[in-house]
Design a protein around this motif. Sequence first.
Motif, PDB file in Angstrom:
ATOM      1  N   HIS A  29       0.837  -1.206   0.000  1.00  0.00           N
ATOM      2  CA  HIS A  29       0.000   0.000   0.000  1.00  0.00           C
ATOM      3  C   HIS A  29       0.869   1.253   0.000  1.00  0.00           C
ATOM      4  O   HIS A  29       0.578   2.220  -0.716  1.00  0.00           O
ATOM      5  N   ILE A  30       1.917   1.254   0.799  1.00  0.00           N
ATOM      6  CA  ILE A  30       2.807   2.413   0.877  1.00  0.00           C
ATOM      7  C   ILE A  30       3.399   2.710  -0.497  1.00  0.00           C
ATOM      8  O   ILE A  30       3.425   3.856  -0.944  1.00  0.00           O
ATOM      9  N   MET A  31       3.868   1.668  -1.180  1.00  0.00           N
ATOM     10  CA  MET A  31       4.496   1.868  -2.492  1.00  0.00           C
ATOM     11  C   MET A  31       3.485   2.309  -3.544  1.00  0.00           C
ATOM     12  O   MET A  31       3.791   3.150  -4.383  1.00  0.00           O
ATOM     13  N   SER A  32       2.272   1.778  -3.491  1.00  0.00           N
ATOM     14  CA  SER A  32       1.305   2.087  -4.547  1.00  0.00           C
ATOM     15  C   SER A  32       0.538   3.382  -4.306  1.00  0.00           C
ATOM     16  O   SER A  32      -0.018   3.942  -5.247  1.00  0.00           O
ATOM     17  N   CYS A  33       0.524   3.878  -3.074  1.00  0.00           N
ATOM     18  CA  CYS A  33      -0.270   5.075  -2.756  1.00  0.00           C
ATOM     19  C   CYS A  33       0.545   6.359  -2.734  1.00  0.00           C
ATOM     20  O   CYS A  33      -0.009   7.419  -2.426  1.00  0.00           O
ATOM     21  N   GLY A  34       1.808   6.306  -3.016  1.00  0.00           N
ATOM     22  CA  GLY A  34       2.622   7.516  -3.062  1.00  0.00           C
ATOM     23  C   GLY A  34       2.897   8.134  -1.705  1.00  0.00           C
ATOM     24  O   GLY A  34       3.056   9.348  -1.596  1.00  0.00           O
ATOM     25  N   VAL A  35       2.970   7.324  -0.678  1.00  0.00           N
ATOM     26  CA  VAL A  35       3.207   7.828   0.667  1.00  0.00           C
ATOM     27  C   VAL A  35       4.664   8.261   0.835  1.00  0.00           C
ATOM     28  O   VAL A  35       4.953   9.244   1.529  1.00  0.00           O
ATOM     29  N   ILE A  36       5.560   7.567   0.187  1.00  0.00           N
ATOM     30  CA  ILE A  36       6.986   7.887   0.294  1.00  0.00           C
ATOM     31  C   ILE A  36       7.229   9.275  -0.283  1.00  0.00           C
ATOM     32  O   ILE A  36       6.845   9.574  -1.407  1.00  0.00           O
ATOM     33  N   GLY A  37       7.821  10.129   0.509  1.00  0.00           N
ATOM     34  CA  GLY A  37       8.138  11.477   0.061  1.00  0.00           C
ATOM     35  C   GLY A  37       7.010  12.479   0.240  1.00  0.00           C
ATOM     36  O   GLY A  37       7.182  13.650  -0.077  1.00  0.00           O
ATOM     37  N   SER A  38       5.864  12.067   0.759  1.00  0.00           N
ATOM     38  CA  SER A  38       4.779  13.028   0.976  1.00  0.00           C
ATOM     39  C   SER A  38       5.030  13.812   2.264  1.00  0.00           C
ATOM     40  O   SER A  38       5.887  13.463   3.070  1.00  0.00           O
ATOM     41  N   GLU A  39       4.278  14.866   2.443  1.00  0.00           N
ATOM     42  CA  GLU A  39       4.439  15.716   3.623  1.00  0.00           C
ATOM     43  C   GLU A  39       4.123  14.917   4.894  1.00  0.00           C
ATOM     44  O   GLU A  39       3.250  14.058   4.885  1.00  0.00           O
ATOM     45  N   PRO A  40       4.823  15.214   5.992  1.00  0.00           N
ATOM     46  CA  PRO A  40       4.614  14.468   7.238  1.00  0.00           C
ATOM     47  C   PRO A  40       3.158  14.448   7.714  1.00  0.00           C
ATOM     48  O   PRO A  40       2.667  13.413   8.179  1.00  0.00           O
ATOM     49  N   GLU A  41       2.443  15.579   7.588  1.00  0.00           N
ATOM     50  CA  GLU A  41       1.051  15.594   8.045  1.00  0.00           C
ATOM     51  C   GLU A  41       0.164  14.705   7.170  1.00  0.00           C
ATOM     52  O   GLU A  41      -0.787  14.089   7.653  1.00  0.00           O
ATOM     53  N   HIS A  42       0.484  14.610   5.871  1.00  0.00           N
ATOM     54  CA  HIS A  42      -0.265  13.718   4.989  1.00  0.00           C
ATOM     55  C   HIS A  42       0.031  12.259   5.323  1.00  0.00           C
ATOM     56  O   HIS A  42      -0.872  11.414   5.284  1.00  0.00           O
ATOM     57  N   GLN A  43       1.295  11.987   5.655  1.00  0.00           N
ATOM     58  CA  GLN A  43       1.652  10.630   6.048  1.00  0.00           C
ATOM     59  C   GLN A  43       0.906  10.227   7.318  1.00  0.00           C
ATOM     60  O   GLN A  43       0.396   9.111   7.416  1.00  0.00           O
ATOM     61  N   THR A  44       0.828  11.132   8.274  1.00  0.00           N
ATOM     62  CA  THR A  44       0.135  10.837   9.520  1.00  0.00           C
ATOM     63  C   THR A  44      -1.330  10.512   9.260  1.00  0.00           C
ATOM     64  O   THR A  44      -1.860   9.518   9.773  1.00  0.00           O
ATOM     65  N   GLU A  45      -1.988  11.331   8.444  1.00  0.00           N
ATOM     66  CA  GLU A  45      -3.393  11.087   8.096  1.00  0.00           C
ATOM     67  C   GLU A  45      -3.540   9.743   7.380  1.00  0.00           C
ATOM     68  O   GLU A  45      -4.463   8.973   7.672  1.00  0.00           O
ATOM     69  N   TRP A  46      -2.642   9.488   6.448  1.00  0.00           N
ATOM     70  CA  TRP A  46      -2.704   8.242   5.681  1.00  0.00           C
ATOM     71  C   TRP A  46      -2.521   7.047   6.602  1.00  0.00           C
ATOM     72  O   TRP A  46      -3.270   6.062   6.518  1.00  0.00           O
ATOM     73  N   PHE A  47      -1.535   7.113   7.488  1.00  0.00           N
ATOM     74  CA  PHE A  47      -1.292   5.993   8.403  1.00  0.00           C
ATOM     75  C   PHE A  47      -2.450   5.805   9.374  1.00  0.00           C
ATOM     76  O   PHE A  47      -2.805   4.671   9.702  1.00  0.00           O
ATOM     77  N   ASP A  48      -3.055   6.898   9.850  1.00  0.00           N
ATOM     78  CA  ASP A  48      -4.214   6.772  10.739  1.00  0.00           C
ATOM     79  C   ASP A  48      -5.328   5.977  10.054  1.00  0.00           C
ATOM     80  O   ASP A  48      -5.873   5.022  10.622  1.00  0.00           O
ATOM     81  N   ALA A  49      -5.660   6.363   8.830  1.00  0.00           N
ATOM     82  CA  ALA A  49      -6.735   5.695   8.094  1.00  0.00           C
ATOM     83  C   ALA A  49      -6.347   4.267   7.720  1.00  0.00           C
ATOM     84  O   ALA A  49      -7.158   3.331   7.858  1.00  0.00           O
ATOM     85  N   THR A  50      -5.131   4.077   7.278  1.00  0.00           N
ATOM     86  CA  THR A  50      -4.698   2.753   6.828  1.00  0.00           C
ATOM     87  C   THR A  50      -4.596   1.775   7.994  1.00  0.00           C
ATOM     88  O   THR A  50      -4.986   0.609   7.870  1.00  0.00           O
ATOM     89  N   MET A  51      -4.114   2.236   9.136  1.00  0.00           N
ATOM     90  CA  MET A  51      -3.990   1.341  10.278  1.00  0.00           C
ATOM     91  C   MET A  51      -5.366   0.975  10.837  1.00  0.00           C
ATOM     92  O   MET A  51      -5.562  -0.130  11.333  1.00  0.00           O
ATOM     93  N   ALA A  52      -6.333   1.877  10.720  1.00  0.00           N
ATOM     94  CA  ALA A  52      -7.708   1.540  11.115  1.00  0.00           C
ATOM     95  C   ALA A  52      -8.226   0.420  10.211  1.00  0.00           C
ATOM     96  O   ALA A  52      -8.851  -0.549  10.683  1.00  0.00           O
ATOM     97  N   TYR A  53      -7.948   0.532   8.925  1.00  0.00           N
ATOM     98  CA  TYR A  53      -8.335  -0.509   7.973  1.00  0.00           C
ATOM     99  C   TYR A  53      -7.628  -1.821   8.298  1.00  0.00           C
ATOM    100  O   TYR A  53      -8.248  -2.899   8.316  1.00  0.00           O
ATOM    101  N   MET A  54      -6.321  -1.757   8.556  1.00  0.00           N
ATOM    102  CA  MET A  54      -5.544  -2.968   8.837  1.00  0.00           C
ATOM    103  C   MET A  54      -6.027  -3.641  10.122  1.00  0.00           C
ATOM    104  O   MET A  54      -6.051  -4.868  10.202  1.00  0.00           O
ATOM    105  N   THR A  55      -6.433  -2.858  11.109  1.00  0.00           N
ATOM    106  CA  THR A  55      -6.949  -3.421  12.359  1.00  0.00           C
ATOM    107  C   THR A  55      -8.241  -4.200  12.101  1.00  0.00           C
ATOM    108  O   THR A  55      -8.434  -5.281  12.655  1.00  0.00           O
ATOM    109  N   ASP A  56      -9.087  -3.664  11.232  1.00  0.00           N
ATOM    110  CA  ASP A  56     -10.314  -4.377  10.864  1.00  0.00           C
ATOM    111  C   ASP A  56     -10.009  -5.615  10.021  1.00  0.00           C
ATOM    112  O   ASP A  56     -10.648  -6.645  10.162  1.00  0.00           O
ATOM    113  N   ARG A  57      -9.036  -5.484   9.147  1.00  0.00           N
ATOM    114  CA  ARG A  57      -8.692  -6.583   8.233  1.00  0.00           C
ATOM    115  C   ARG A  57      -8.003  -7.735   8.948  1.00  0.00           C
ATOM    116  O   ARG A  57      -8.155  -8.886   8.574  1.00  0.00           O
TER     117      ARG A  57
END
Length: 89
Positions: A29-57
């Motif tokens: 997901h990190i490689m396909s969603c363009g998280v690498i090199g994005s702004e820190p606040e965007h990474q935080t938002e992305w990780f918050d949402a993605t980890m919520a998904y991963m917890t459910d999955r």
Amino acid sequence: MKSNNANRGRREVAVPTPFEEARDELFQHIMSCGVIGSEPEHQTEWFDATMAYMTDRFPEIPAEKMQELRTLGERFAQPPKRQAQTSAA
């Protein structure tokens, strides 16, 4: 009695643990969603949402392992560090 020579060349197939599956999925997901090199606040938002998904999955993974997974993902999402070049002149 039959010898085990027939089984000698066989290898056991290692089944990945749920944590290993989740880690690999997170890295994909990190490689396909363009998280690498994005702004820190965007990474935080992305990780918050993605980890919520991963917890459910992956409900079988405990919360402390999910935090470890997030830490691995955040490290993976950092741009590569350049090594200081030293001259031996």
